[in-house]
Design a protein around this motif. Sequence first.
Motif, short mmCIF file in Angstrom:
data_model
loop_
_atom_site.label_atom_id
_atom_site.label_comp_id
_atom_site.label_asym_id
_atom_site.label_seq_id
_atom_site.Cartn_x
_atom_site.Cartn_y
_atom_site.Cartn_z
N ILE A 1 0.86 -1.18 0.00
CA ILE A 1 0.00 0.00 0.00
C ILE A 1 0.89 1.23 0.00
O ILE A 1 1.78 1.36 0.85
N GLY A 2 0.69 2.10 -0.97
CA GLY A 2 1.49 3.32 -1.07
C GLY A 2 0.75 4.51 -0.48
O GLY A 2 -0.45 4.67 -0.69
N ILE B 1 -3.62 -9.38 4.95
CA ILE B 1 -4.71 -9.22 4.00
C ILE B 1 -4.65 -10.35 3.00
O ILE B 1 -3.60 -10.57 2.37
N LEU B 2 -5.72 -11.09 2.88
CA LEU B 2 -5.78 -12.27 2.00
C LEU B 2 -4.64 -13.24 2.32
O LEU B 2 -4.05 -13.86 1.42
N GLY B 3 -4.33 -13.34 3.62
CA GLY B 3 -3.30 -14.28 4.06
C GLY B 3 -1.87 -13.82 3.81
O GLY B 3 -0.92 -14.57 4.04
N ARG B 4 -1.70 -12.60 3.36
CA ARG B 4 -0.36 -12.05 3.10
C ARG B 4 -0.10 -10.86 4.02
O ARG B 4 -1.02 -10.13 4.37
N GLN B 5 1.13 -10.68 4.41
CA GLN B 5 1.49 -9.53 5.24
C GLN B 5 1.37 -8.24 4.42
O GLN B 5 1.38 -8.25 3.19
N VAL B 6 1.23 -7.13 5.14
CA VAL B 6 1.02 -5.82 4.52
C VAL B 6 2.29 -5.00 4.69
O VAL B 6 2.93 -5.01 5.74
N GLU B 7 2.65 -4.26 3.63
CA GLU B 7 3.80 -3.37 3.68
C GLU B 7 3.34 -1.98 3.23
O GLU B 7 2.89 -1.79 2.10
N LEU B 8 3.44 -1.02 4.14
CA LEU B 8 3.07 0.36 3.84
C LEU B 8 4.31 1.13 3.39
O LEU B 8 5.29 1.21 4.12
N VAL C 1 2.58 -1.05 -6.04
CA VAL C 1 1.61 -1.07 -4.94
C VAL C 1 0.24 -1.49 -5.46
O VAL C 1 -0.09 -1.30 -6.63
N ASP C 2 -0.54 -2.07 -4.57
CA ASP C 2 -1.90 -2.52 -4.90
C ASP C 2 -2.93 -1.43 -4.66
O ASP C 2 -4.01 -1.44 -5.25
N VAL C 3 -2.61 -0.50 -3.74
CA VAL C 3 -3.55 0.54 -3.29
C VAL C 3 -2.77 1.81 -3.04
O VAL C 3 -1.59 1.76 -2.67
N ILE C 4 -3.41 2.96 -3.22
CA ILE C 4 -2.80 4.27 -2.92
C ILE C 4 -3.65 5.02 -1.90
O ILE C 4 -4.88 5.03 -1.98
N PHE C 5 -2.97 5.68 -0.94
CA PHE C 5 -3.59 6.63 -0.01
C PHE C 5 -3.01 8.03 -0.27
O PHE C 5 -1.82 8.17 -0.56
N GLY C 6 -3.80 9.07 -0.06
CA GLY C 6 -3.26 10.43 -0.05
C GLY C 6 -4.15 11.40 -0.82
O GLY C 6 -5.00 10.98 -1.58
N HIS D 1 -8.00 3.82 -4.64
CA HIS D 1 -7.40 5.02 -4.03
C HIS D 1 -8.30 5.52 -2.90
O HIS D 1 -9.48 5.79 -3.12
N ILE D 2 -7.73 5.64 -1.71
CA ILE D 2 -8.43 6.24 -0.59
C ILE D 2 -7.79 7.59 -0.27
O ILE D 2 -6.57 7.69 -0.15
N VAL D 3 -8.62 8.62 -0.15
CA VAL D 3 -8.16 9.93 0.29
C VAL D 3 -8.48 10.01 1.79
O VAL D 3 -9.63 10.22 2.17
N PRO D 4 -7.48 9.83 2.66
CA PRO D 4 -7.76 9.87 4.09
C PRO D 4 -8.18 11.25 4.57
O PRO D 4 -9.12 11.38 5.35
N GLY D 5 -7.47 12.33 4.10
CA GLY D 5 -7.70 13.62 4.72
C GLY D 5 -7.64 14.83 3.82
O GLY D 5 -7.26 15.91 4.28
#
Length: 417
Positions: free
Chosen positions: A43-44, A77-84, A109-114, A135-139
């Motif tokens: 996840i980026g 996630i889905l049985g795999r560890q997560v790396e941010l 990356v599989d997903v983007i935040f920001g 893509h998730i926009v947290p803030g």
Amino acid sequence: MGISQRPWSLDRRTVLKSGVAIAAAQFTSPFIIQARGETPVRIGMVDPLTGVLSALAQSEVDGAKYAEAEINKTGGILGRQVELLVEDSANDVGTGVQKTRKLIDRDKVDVIFGDVNSGIAYAMSQVTNEKKIFHIVPGGHTDPITGSNCKWNVFRVCNTTTMDANAVTPELVKKFGKKWFFVTPDYAYGHTLQDAFVKALSKAGGTYEGDMLPINATDFSATLIKAKAYKPNVLLNNMGGLTQINCMKQFTQFGMQKDMALGGALFELESIKACPPDAQTGWWTMEWWWNQPNVPEVVKFVSDYRAATKKTPSARDWFGYVSMHTVRLAAASAKSLEGPKLAKAVEDMELPPEVALQPGKVRYRAGDHELMPNIFVGEAHPPKSGADDVFTTSTLVPGEQAAGSVADTGCKMVEPA
């Protein structure tokens, strides 16, 4: 950003040290993941870790890092560890876009935040939409992200500016009056926030004046002199991060708190704590608040978070935390990390109580992909029972009530080809 009353330092070494400390507390490191021969879920996250919004950005990263450790401890996630993977946008649109492309094209990356900066968040969404990345926009708050420029792959945790303005305007009008003066940052967030406030104030029959200032403004004297001459009932400080703090300090140095009330949309925990006591004042919204003694999930979360990070979580920490758990929940439902499948899984998804961390139903609205939480309206004040007890909630406004309808947002969702 600890729980002492020491004013924040925003220098780069402090920011990086904080990030390293949180990373060191993780239960599983990327090196262990690689040693097992597993491919991590990557996840980026792109946020302005330097510049005037850095304290807010660092809290979002802290919350995401905490959730990363929590998720990895319970199977990933889905049985795999997560790396941010975290990149600094430096509060610059071009840099934010460049870092987003790097995370997608090089780091896979599989997903983007920001991003905290709404203008950067919107520019990033152009890239993620093109690449079909969830893509998730947290803030980043500006309305068009889930309004007129909404996209099938983009979801948002924080409120729109319209939601915050609609939630707090009735309180400001009722308590202080209808003549307002705006101090507003001259970029996407400021423009949509002031527009939302003007619309809400006009409905109440109010009048206003104001100034638009650079996002990194340092001297507010000319604007404050103009405000003093206008003699408003309320001055709305719409600036963010360090610029808001500087404006609050100058407002109180001029003794203007004797002449008018203070208020606005956001005066966040990070910013309140960085102000002197006489500037810890006014009526505002919190998009999440840590002191909810009647919600057991919140009491446990705050206790655990403090133990792990040595700080009290703010709304920004919660944004990062919710973003990470949203990916976990969506992937479990979709059984996939493909952008279109994750997006479908999140539409109308209700957050479980241990992630929502507040009363009632909190869901991502399908029509515009906006999270619908409660909005905490209340008063900022100097610390009462502890260094972080600087806000008292007066009322909870349901997000759906403040947001209006999907049609009101201007969102016309186009499905992926």
